[in-house]
Design a protein around this motif. Sequence first.
Motif, PDB file in Angstrom:
ATOM      1  N   PHE A 190      51.491  12.782  60.851  1.00 36.62           N
ATOM      2  CA  PHE A 190      50.747  13.271  59.736  1.00 36.62           C
ATOM      3  C   PHE A 190      51.607  14.761  59.124  1.00 36.62           C
ATOM      4  CE2 PHE A 190      48.036  15.839  57.032  1.00 36.62           C
ATOM      5  CZ  PHE A 190      47.778  15.128  55.907  1.00 36.62           C
ATOM      6  N   GLU A 191      51.969  14.874  57.794  1.00 33.08           N
ATOM      7  CA  GLU A 191      52.294  15.961  57.328  1.00 33.08           C
ATOM      8  C   GLU A 191      52.085  16.270  55.918  1.00 33.08           C
ATOM      9  OE1 GLU A 191      56.808  18.291  56.639  1.00 33.08           O
ATOM     10  OE2 GLU A 191      56.686  16.856  58.033  1.00 33.08           O
ATOM     11  N   LYS A 192      51.679  17.317  55.667  1.00 31.98           N
ATOM     12  CA  LYS A 192      51.362  17.700  54.254  1.00 31.98           C
ATOM     13  C   LYS A 192      51.598  18.935  53.743  1.00 31.98           C
ATOM     14  CE  LYS A 192      47.844  17.041  50.433  1.00 31.98           C
ATOM     15  NZ  LYS A 192      46.368  16.489  50.131  1.00 31.98           N
ATOM     16  N   THR A 193      52.205  19.350  52.558  1.00 30.77           N
ATOM     17  CA  THR A 193      52.548  20.561  52.098  1.00 30.77           C
ATOM     18  C   THR A 193      51.516  21.083  51.076  1.00 30.77           C
ATOM     19  OG1 THR A 193      54.808  20.392  52.888  1.00 30.77           O
ATOM     20  CG2 THR A 193      54.524  22.086  51.213  1.00 30.77           C
ATOM     21  N   PHE A 194      51.192  22.240  51.134  1.00 33.23           N
ATOM     22  CA  PHE A 194      50.383  22.919  50.053  1.00 33.23           C
ATOM     23  C   PHE A 194      51.068  23.972  49.348  1.00 33.23           C
ATOM     24  CE2 PHE A 194      47.340  20.780  53.043  1.00 33.23           C
ATOM     25  CZ  PHE A 194      46.313  20.361  51.995  1.00 33.23           C
ATOM     26  N   ASN A 195      51.424  24.083  48.067  1.00 34.00           N
ATOM     27  CA  ASN A 195      52.100  25.136  47.374  1.00 34.00           C
ATOM     28  C   ASN A 195      50.979  25.942  46.879  1.00 34.00           C
ATOM     29  OD1 ASN A 195      54.760  23.903  47.157  1.00 34.00           O
ATOM     30  ND2 ASN A 195      53.844  22.164  45.904  1.00 34.00           N
ATOM     31  N   MET A 196      50.994  27.144  47.433  1.00 30.82           N
ATOM     32  CA  MET A 196      50.166  28.229  47.245  1.00 30.82           C
ATOM     33  C   MET A 196      50.800  29.220  46.294  1.00 30.82           C
ATOM     34  SD  MET A 196      47.778  27.545  49.781  1.00 30.82           S
ATOM     35  CE  MET A 196      46.802  29.204  49.780  1.00 30.82           C
ATOM     36  N   SER A 197      49.883  29.875  45.476  1.00 36.60           N
ATOM     37  CA  SER A 197      50.177  30.887  44.373  1.00 36.60           C
ATOM     38  C   SER A 197      50.765  32.073  45.003  1.00 36.60           C
ATOM     39  CB  SER A 197      49.143  31.108  43.465  1.00 36.60           C
ATOM     40  OG  SER A 197      49.236  32.157  42.522  1.00 36.60           O
ATOM     41  N   ILE A 198      51.883  32.673  44.215  1.00 38.48           N
ATOM     42  CA  ILE A 198      52.497  33.801  44.585  1.00 38.48           C
ATOM     43  C   ILE A 198      51.764  34.905  44.140  1.00 38.48           C
ATOM     44  CG2 ILE A 198      54.673  32.739  44.945  1.00 38.48           C
ATOM     45  CD1 ILE A 198      55.596  34.050  42.241  1.00 38.48           C
ATOM     46  N   HIS A 199      50.734  34.802  43.238  1.00 35.49           N
ATOM     47  CA  HIS A 199      50.266  35.717  42.661  1.00 35.49           C
ATOM     48  C   HIS A 199      48.850  36.171  43.595  1.00 35.49           C
ATOM     49  CE1 HIS A 199      52.187  35.360  38.883  1.00 35.49           C
ATOM     50  NE2 HIS A 199      51.928  34.195  39.048  1.00 35.49           N
ATOM     51  N   VAL A 200      49.388  36.674  44.782  1.00 36.06           N
ATOM     52  CA  VAL A 200      48.443  37.044  45.889  1.00 36.06           C
ATOM     53  C   VAL A 200      47.509  38.255  45.182  1.00 36.06           C
ATOM     54  CG1 VAL A 200      49.770  36.211  47.561  1.00 36.06           C
ATOM     55  CG2 VAL A 200      50.274  38.568  46.752  1.00 36.06           C
ATOM     56  N   PRO A 201      46.377  38.414  45.908  1.00 33.40           N
ATOM     57  CA  PRO A 201      45.337  39.370  45.421  1.00 33.40           C
ATOM     58  C   PRO A 201      45.979  40.727  45.412  1.00 33.40           C
ATOM     59  CG  PRO A 201      44.380  37.912  46.730  1.00 33.40           C
ATOM     60  CD  PRO A 201      45.570  37.462  46.942  1.00 33.40           C
ATOM     61  N   ASP A 202      46.713  41.266  46.547  1.00 33.79           N
ATOM     62  CA  ASP A 202      47.213  42.567  46.584  1.00 33.79           C
ATOM     63  C   ASP A 202      48.738  42.470  46.142  1.00 33.79           C
ATOM     64  OD1 ASP A 202      48.065  45.239  47.232  1.00 33.79           O
ATOM     65  OD2 ASP A 202      47.065  45.105  49.219  1.00 33.79           O
ATOM     66  N   PRO A 203      49.063  43.093  44.922  1.00 30.37           N
ATOM     67  CA  PRO A 203      50.466  43.222  44.741  1.00 30.37           C
ATOM     68  C   PRO A 203      51.315  43.827  45.809  1.00 30.37           C
ATOM     69  CG  PRO A 203      49.039  44.203  42.846  1.00 30.37           C
ATOM     70  CD  PRO A 203      48.261  44.017  44.124  1.00 30.37           C
ATOM     71  N   ALA A 204      50.968  44.447  46.560  1.00 27.88           N
ATOM     72  CA  ALA A 204      51.774  44.936  47.861  1.00 27.88           C
ATOM     73  C   ALA A 204      52.282  43.966  48.543  1.00 27.88           C
ATOM     74  CB  ALA A 204      51.029  45.928  48.658  1.00 27.88           C
ATOM     75  N   ASP A 205      51.537  42.716  48.815  1.00 26.56           N
ATOM     76  CA  ASP A 205      51.880  41.671  49.372  1.00 26.56           C
ATOM     77  C   ASP A 205      52.785  40.681  48.696  1.00 26.56           C
ATOM     78  OD1 ASP A 205      50.241  42.072  51.705  1.00 26.56           O
ATOM     79  OD2 ASP A 205      48.340  41.370  50.686  1.00 26.56           O
ATOM     80  N   LYS A 206      53.474  41.196  47.734  1.00 31.93           N
ATOM     81  CA  LYS A 206      54.772  40.380  47.199  1.00 31.93           C
ATOM     82  C   LYS A 206      55.863  41.146  47.476  1.00 31.93           C
ATOM     83  CE  LYS A 206      53.951  38.700  42.949  1.00 31.93           C
ATOM     84  NZ  LYS A 206      53.751  38.702  41.534  1.00 31.93           N
ATOM     85  N   ILE A 207      55.783  42.502  48.135  1.00 35.61           N
ATOM     86  CA  ILE A 207      56.887  43.291  48.246  1.00 35.61           C
ATOM     87  C   ILE A 207      57.489  43.322  49.682  1.00 35.61           C
ATOM     88  CG2 ILE A 207      57.959  45.481  48.047  1.00 35.61           C
ATOM     89  CD1 ILE A 207      55.572  45.889  45.698  1.00 35.61           C
ATOM     90  N   PHE A 208      58.887  43.070  49.865  1.00 28.05           N
ATOM     91  CA  PHE A 208      59.415  43.108  51.214  1.00 28.05           C
ATOM     92  C   PHE A 208      60.668  44.081  51.202  1.00 28.05           C
ATOM     93  CE2 PHE A 208      56.835  39.576  51.291  1.00 28.05           C
ATOM     94  CZ  PHE A 208      56.340  39.042  52.598  1.00 28.05           C
ATOM     95  N   VAL A 209      60.944  44.531  52.361  1.00 36.00           N
ATOM     96  CA  VAL A 209      62.492  44.780  52.483  1.00 36.00           C
ATOM     97  C   VAL A 209      63.151  43.318  52.566  1.00 36.00           C
ATOM     98  CG1 VAL A 209      64.138  46.210  53.781  1.00 36.00           C
ATOM     99  CG2 VAL A 209      61.850  47.081  53.555  1.00 36.00           C
ATOM    100  N   PRO A 210      64.208  43.224  51.881  1.00 35.64           N
ATOM    101  CA  PRO A 210      64.972  42.017  51.988  1.00 35.64           C
ATOM    102  C   PRO A 210      65.819  42.012  52.986  1.00 35.64           C
ATOM    103  CG  PRO A 210      65.983  43.271  50.288  1.00 35.64           C
ATOM    104  CD  PRO A 210      64.824  44.275  50.506  1.00 35.64           C
ATOM    105  N   ALA A 211      66.136  40.598  53.505  1.00 31.58           N
ATOM    106  CA  ALA A 211      67.049  40.142  54.625  1.00 31.58           C
ATOM    107  C   ALA A 211      68.365  40.816  54.075  1.00 31.58           C
ATOM    108  CB  ALA A 211      67.190  38.687  55.072  1.00 31.58           C
ATOM    109  N   THR A 212      69.500  40.939  54.991  1.00 29.54           N
ATOM    110  CA  THR A 212      70.665  41.273  54.482  1.00 29.54           C
ATOM    111  C   THR A 212      71.704  40.347  55.308  1.00 29.54           C
ATOM    112  OG1 THR A 212      70.952  43.223  55.892  1.00 29.54           O
ATOM    113  CG2 THR A 212      70.205  43.499  53.853  1.00 29.54           C
ATOM    114  N   VAL A 213      72.949  40.003  54.868  1.00 25.71           N
ATOM    115  CA  VAL A 213      73.926  39.504  55.639  1.00 25.71           C
ATOM    116  C   VAL A 213      75.400  40.483  55.290  1.00 25.71           C
ATOM    117  CG1 VAL A 213      75.540  37.610  56.151  1.00 25.71           C
ATOM    118  CG2 VAL A 213      73.071  37.164  55.849  1.00 25.71           C
ATOM    119  N   ASN A 214      76.044  41.014  56.308  1.00 27.75           N
ATOM    120  CA  ASN A 214      76.962  42.113  56.195  1.00 27.75           C
ATOM    121  C   ASN A 214      76.492  42.955  55.181  1.00 27.75           C
ATOM    122  OD1 ASN A 214      78.346  40.458  58.037  1.00 27.75           O
ATOM    123  ND2 ASN A 214      79.276  39.132  56.586  1.00 27.75           N
ATOM    124  N   GLY A 215      75.384  43.599  55.131  1.00 28.13           N
ATOM    125  CA  GLY A 215      74.987  44.659  53.905  1.00 28.13           C
ATOM    126  C   GLY A 215      74.595  44.155  52.740  1.00 28.13           C
TER     127      GLY A 215
END
Length: 237
Positions: A190-215
């Motif tokens: 069995f497999e099921k996928t749930f699409n969650m809202s990106i509008h998470v309660p804390d706006p800080a949880d929407k921010i990352f240092v992005p990944a890079t490839v060759n800078g």
Amino acid sequence: MKKLILTFISVFYIGCVFAQTPATSKPGPETVVIKRRLTDSVVERFNVLKNNKGIRQGLYQALYQKNYALASGYYDNDKRTGVWHFFDNRGHLVQNFDYKINQVTYEAPEDSTSNLQYFVDVKLNDTAKTTKPVKVGGRFFGYLPYLNLFKLPPDLMNLNPNVSFGAVELLISPLGRLASFKVHVYSGQFEKTFNMSIHVPDPADKIFVPATVNGEPVSCRVFIKCAFRNDGGLEFY
């Protein structure tokens, strides 16, 4: 293009910086201690103003199973200040973040025992230099908010725990923003996928240092393998 898992050496910054409480000749505002359970195994303890319990002031700590610190730092008028330290569930330092300069000052190397995996839609050659996306809070405390936002629906609460697990999937854009948030449930065939809202309660949880490839910043998917608690919530596997 074929998805390839990124292999990382140590990246980002060197050295550990430890927070210091600024000296002052004046007594600070009067505070009281609040304790709150974040998950079954994580409790946070922090100080708030006695006359306004919505304002955090002073020391903050999050503890795993009452034995290991997951996060430690200071609030000033409800804002994080100075250097915060973040640990994994075995008490190992995984990240320092300096809020004065708004920068990661230390990120511990990640090995094959990590619950996190990273994928990019870029073909990598043997000489490609890669960095992973980084979340303030480190690889345990920083990802707890996403795990806490999901619980199994009532019709799936009878899944066999011996063959069931979950996976949180986060898509991080080249700008370092949360672009997609999914939870995958697996139980035998069995497999099921749930699409969650990106509008998470804390706006800080929407921010990352992005990944890079060759800078160059690139989009990257982060997969977190999880187990299910008795109440249907997620915890690190």
